[in-house]
Design a protein around this motif. Structure first.
Motif, PDB file in Angstrom:
ATOM      1  N   PRO A 118      10.724  -5.913  18.155  1.00 47.96           N
ATOM      2  CA  PRO A 118       9.784  -6.804  17.022  1.00 47.96           C
ATOM      3  C   PRO A 118      10.869  -8.211  15.797  1.00 47.96           C
ATOM      4  CG  PRO A 118       8.784  -5.201  17.152  1.00 47.96           C
ATOM      5  CD  PRO A 118      10.364  -5.056  17.979  1.00 47.96           C
ATOM      6  N   LEU A 119      10.292  -8.789  15.184  1.00 50.80           N
ATOM      7  CA  LEU A 119      10.983  -9.181  14.241  1.00 50.80           C
ATOM      8  C   LEU A 119      10.952  -8.820  12.699  1.00 50.80           C
ATOM      9  CD1 LEU A 119      12.205 -12.208  13.183  1.00 50.80           C
ATOM     10  CD2 LEU A 119       9.846 -12.500  12.337  1.00 50.80           C
ATOM     11  N   TRP A 120      10.746  -8.212  12.733  1.00 50.00           N
ATOM     12  CA  TRP A 120      10.955  -6.819  11.605  1.00 50.00           C
ATOM     13  C   TRP A 120      11.585  -5.917  11.486  1.00 50.00           C
ATOM     14  CZ3 TRP A 120       6.168  -6.797  14.025  1.00 50.00           C
ATOM     15  CH2 TRP A 120       5.572  -5.876  14.348  1.00 50.00           C
ATOM     16  N   PHE A 121      12.156  -5.384  12.591  1.00 52.24           N
ATOM     17  CA  PHE A 121      12.943  -4.390  13.543  1.00 52.24           C
ATOM     18  C   PHE A 121      14.628  -5.189  12.684  1.00 52.24           C
ATOM     19  CE2 PHE A 121       9.912  -1.461  15.948  1.00 52.24           C
ATOM     20  CZ  PHE A 121      10.092  -0.753  14.696  1.00 52.24           C
ATOM     21  N   ARG A 122      14.878  -6.507  13.499  1.00 53.45           N
ATOM     22  CA  ARG A 122      15.596  -7.656  13.109  1.00 53.45           C
ATOM     23  C   ARG A 122      16.249  -7.697  11.840  1.00 53.45           C
ATOM     24  NH1 ARG A 122      15.065 -11.808  17.186  1.00 53.45           N
ATOM     25  NH2 ARG A 122      12.395 -10.677  16.531  1.00 53.45           N
ATOM     26  N   VAL A 123      14.828  -7.856  11.011  1.00 56.01           N
ATOM     27  CA  VAL A 123      15.235  -7.923   9.692  1.00 56.01           C
ATOM     28  C   VAL A 123      15.674  -6.807   9.170  1.00 56.01           C
ATOM     29  CG1 VAL A 123      14.099  -9.137   7.234  1.00 56.01           C
ATOM     30  CG2 VAL A 123      13.525 -10.399   9.552  1.00 56.01           C
ATOM     31  N   SER A 124      14.630  -5.607   9.253  1.00 57.68           N
ATOM     32  CA  SER A 124      15.302  -4.426   8.063  1.00 57.68           C
ATOM     33  C   SER A 124      16.494  -4.071   8.577  1.00 57.68           C
ATOM     34  CB  SER A 124      14.043  -3.134   8.570  1.00 57.68           C
ATOM     35  OG  SER A 124      14.521  -2.649  10.309  1.00 57.68           O
ATOM     36  N   GLY A 125      17.128  -4.684  10.468  1.00 57.27           N
ATOM     37  CA  GLY A 125      18.739  -4.291  10.166  1.00 57.27           C
ATOM     38  C   GLY A 125      19.630  -4.719   9.727  1.00 57.27           C
ATOM     39  N   GLY A 126      19.322  -6.052   9.194  1.00 56.82           N
ATOM     40  CA  GLY A 126      19.957  -7.272   8.681  1.00 56.82           C
ATOM     41  C   GLY A 126      20.365  -6.293   6.992  1.00 56.82           C
ATOM     42  N   LEU A 127      18.488  -6.142   6.820  1.00 59.06           N
ATOM     43  CA  LEU A 127      19.119  -5.955   5.346  1.00 59.06           C
ATOM     44  C   LEU A 127      19.456  -4.346   5.081  1.00 59.06           C
ATOM     45  CD1 LEU A 127      15.660  -6.844   4.342  1.00 59.06           C
ATOM     46  CD2 LEU A 127      17.477  -8.132   3.565  1.00 59.06           C
ATOM     47  N   LEU A 128      19.552  -4.075   5.956  1.00 60.78           N
ATOM     48  CA  LEU A 128      20.238  -2.321   5.971  1.00 60.78           C
ATOM     49  C   LEU A 128      21.998  -2.302   5.959  1.00 60.78           C
ATOM     50  CD1 LEU A 128      19.828   0.896   5.434  1.00 60.78           C
ATOM     51  CD2 LEU A 128      19.859   0.622   7.763  1.00 60.78           C
ATOM     52  N   LEU A 129      22.254  -3.331   6.719  1.00 61.12           N
ATOM     53  CA  LEU A 129      23.760  -3.969   6.713  1.00 61.12           C
ATOM     54  C   LEU A 129      23.890  -4.255   5.496  1.00 61.12           C
ATOM     55  CD1 LEU A 129      25.940  -3.704   8.461  1.00 61.12           C
ATOM     56  CD2 LEU A 129      25.472  -5.930   8.796  1.00 61.12           C
ATOM     57  N   THR A 130      23.260  -5.302   5.037  1.00 59.28           N
ATOM     58  CA  THR A 130      23.670  -5.804   3.686  1.00 59.28           C
ATOM     59  C   THR A 130      23.913  -4.784   2.829  1.00 59.28           C
ATOM     60  OG1 THR A 130      22.761  -7.794   4.625  1.00 59.28           O
ATOM     61  CG2 THR A 130      22.931  -7.870   2.252  1.00 59.28           C
ATOM     62  N   ALA A 131      22.765  -3.879   2.528  1.00 59.07           N
ATOM     63  CA  ALA A 131      22.329  -3.036   1.426  1.00 59.07           C
ATOM     64  C   ALA A 131      23.688  -2.196   1.437  1.00 59.07           C
ATOM     65  CB  ALA A 131      21.446  -1.972   1.726  1.00 59.07           C
ATOM     66  N   LEU A 132      24.882  -1.427   2.608  1.00 55.83           N
ATOM     67  CA  LEU A 132      25.934  -0.588   3.014  1.00 55.83           C
ATOM     68  C   LEU A 132      27.022  -1.431   2.616  1.00 55.83           C
ATOM     69  CD1 LEU A 132      26.524   1.678   4.197  1.00 55.83           C
ATOM     70  CD2 LEU A 132      27.496  -0.052   6.881  1.00 55.83           C
ATOM     71  N   ILE A 133      26.739  -2.897   2.861  1.00 54.83           N
ATOM     72  CA  ILE A 133      27.858  -2.989   2.507  1.00 54.83           C
ATOM     73  C   ILE A 133      28.400  -3.607   0.762  1.00 54.83           C
ATOM     74  CG2 ILE A 133      29.320  -5.461   2.359  1.00 54.83           C
ATOM     75  CD1 ILE A 133      28.728  -5.504   5.046  1.00 54.83           C
ATOM     76  N   ALA A 134      26.633  -4.226   0.086  1.00 52.76           N
ATOM     77  CA  ALA A 134      26.623  -4.569  -0.948  1.00 52.76           C
ATOM     78  C   ALA A 134      27.138  -2.633  -2.119  1.00 52.76           C
ATOM     79  CB  ALA A 134      25.289  -5.027  -1.636  1.00 52.76           C
ATOM     80  N   GLY A 135      26.574  -1.761  -1.511  1.00 47.67           N
ATOM     81  CA  GLY A 135      26.471  -0.762  -1.892  1.00 47.67           C
ATOM     82  C   GLY A 135      28.528  -0.419  -2.301  1.00 47.67           C
ATOM     83  N   ARG A 136      28.620  -0.472  -0.583  1.00 50.49           N
ATOM     84  CA  ARG A 136      29.621   0.411  -0.924  1.00 50.49           C
ATOM     85  C   ARG A 136      31.044  -1.135  -1.665  1.00 50.49           C
ATOM     86  NH1 ARG A 136      33.302   3.347  -0.080  1.00 50.49           N
ATOM     87  NH2 ARG A 136      35.736   3.793   0.662  1.00 50.49           N
ATOM     88  N   CYS A 137      30.495  -2.429  -2.428  1.00 50.12           N
ATOM     89  CA  CYS A 137      31.502  -2.374  -2.862  1.00 50.12           C
ATOM     90  C   CYS A 137      31.121  -1.868  -4.715  1.00 50.12           C
ATOM     91  CB  CYS A 137      31.436  -4.041  -3.469  1.00 50.12           C
ATOM     92  SG  CYS A 137      31.549  -4.632  -1.490  1.00 50.12           S
ATOM     93  N   TRP A 138      30.214  -1.508  -4.149  1.00 45.66           N
ATOM     94  CA  TRP A 138      28.987  -1.307  -5.804  1.00 45.66           C
ATOM     95  C   TRP A 138      29.722  -0.068  -5.931  1.00 45.66           C
ATOM     96  CZ3 TRP A 138      25.990   2.802  -7.180  1.00 45.66           C
ATOM     97  CH2 TRP A 138      25.024   3.016  -8.255  1.00 45.66           C
ATOM     98  N   GLN A 139      30.453   0.804  -5.716  1.00 45.05           N
ATOM     99  CA  GLN A 139      30.200   2.476  -5.984  1.00 45.05           C
ATOM    100  C   GLN A 139      32.135   2.145  -6.204  1.00 45.05           C
ATOM    101  OE1 GLN A 139      29.854   4.502  -2.796  1.00 45.05           O
ATOM    102  NE2 GLN A 139      27.640   5.171  -3.603  1.00 45.05           N
ATOM    103  N   LEU A 140      32.479   1.518  -6.070  1.00 46.33           N
ATOM    104  CA  LEU A 140      33.844   1.191  -6.124  1.00 46.33           C
ATOM    105  C   LEU A 140      34.349   1.260  -8.220  1.00 46.33           C
ATOM    106  CD1 LEU A 140      35.691   0.224  -2.970  1.00 46.33           C
ATOM    107  CD2 LEU A 140      35.344   2.400  -3.881  1.00 46.33           C
ATOM    108  N   GLN A 141      33.541   0.450  -8.448  1.00 47.60           N
ATOM    109  CA  GLN A 141      32.907  -0.406  -9.998  1.00 47.60           C
ATOM    110  C   GLN A 141      33.392   1.191 -10.676  1.00 47.60           C
ATOM    111  OE1 GLN A 141      33.282  -3.216 -10.826  1.00 47.60           O
ATOM    112  NE2 GLN A 141      33.022  -3.550  -8.112  1.00 47.60           N
ATOM    113  N   PRO A 142      34.302   1.011 -12.090  1.00 47.11           N
ATOM    114  CA  PRO A 142      34.202   1.631 -12.967  1.00 47.11           C
ATOM    115  C   PRO A 142      32.939   2.016 -13.239  1.00 47.11           C
ATOM    116  CG  PRO A 142      35.727  -0.123 -13.638  1.00 47.11           C
ATOM    117  CD  PRO A 142      34.906  -0.866 -12.624  1.00 47.11           C
ATOM    118  N   ALA A 143      33.336   3.342 -13.899  1.00 47.16           N
ATOM    119  CA  ALA A 143      32.106   4.048 -14.132  1.00 47.16           C
ATOM    120  C   ALA A 143      31.459   3.549 -15.721  1.00 47.16           C
ATOM    121  CB  ALA A 143      31.975   5.062 -13.273  1.00 47.16           C
ATOM    122  N   GLY A 144      32.116   3.698 -16.197  1.00 52.98           N
ATOM    123  CA  GLY A 144      32.276   2.974 -17.577  1.00 52.98           C
ATOM    124  C   GLY A 144      32.098   4.564 -18.141  1.00 52.98           C
ATOM    125  N   SER A 145      30.834   4.899 -19.209  1.00 54.43           N
ATOM    126  CA  SER A 145      30.719   5.799 -20.064  1.00 54.43           C
ATOM    127  C   SER A 145      30.462   7.440 -19.537  1.00 54.43           C
ATOM    128  CB  SER A 145      29.250   5.310 -20.932  1.00 54.43           C
ATOM    129  OG  SER A 145      27.709   4.972 -20.525  1.00 54.43           O
TER     130      SER A 145
END
Length: 102
Positions: free
Chosen positions: A7-34
């Motif tokens: 079904p379409l929603w399984f394919r879309v949710s898989g794509g969103l999960l992969l996008t969140a994984l990549i974006a989260g990995r880039c975000w976590q390497l940022q300096p932590a600040g305060s």
């Protein structure tokens, strides 16, 4: 036998999960600040045996909180009389090493 597509929603949710994984990995390497100083300090006060990560990124602060949480959960689940938050013998588990100890 007729082959059915997923079904379409399984394919879309898989794509969103992969996008969140990549974006989260880039975000976590940022300096932590305060939170760079107070997250490890708080974990060291409440649970000295937790592994303290002090390099100053968001992922290191998350790892520090994770190790503190694992120690607390371990105390709650495994009631074997061992205190997982008590400091190890010798020096404090979270104490930073001096340059001549390395």
């Amino acid at each position: 036998m007729k082959r059915r597509l997923t079904p379409l929603w399984f394919r879309v949710s898989g794509g969103l999960l992969l996008t969140a994984l990549i974006a989260g990995r880039c975000w976590q390497l940022q300096p932590a600040g305060s939170i760079t100083g107070w997250v490890p300090a708080m974990a060291e006060v409440y649970c000295p045996a937790a592994a303290i990560h002090r390099s100053g990124t968001i992922s290191d602060s998350a790892r520090t909180l994770d190790s503190w949480g694992y120690a607390v959960i371990g105390n709650a689940v495994f009631r074997d009389g061992r205190d997982r938050c008590r400091a190890k013998r010798g020096r404090s588990a979270g104490a930073e090493r001096s340059p001549d100890e390395r």
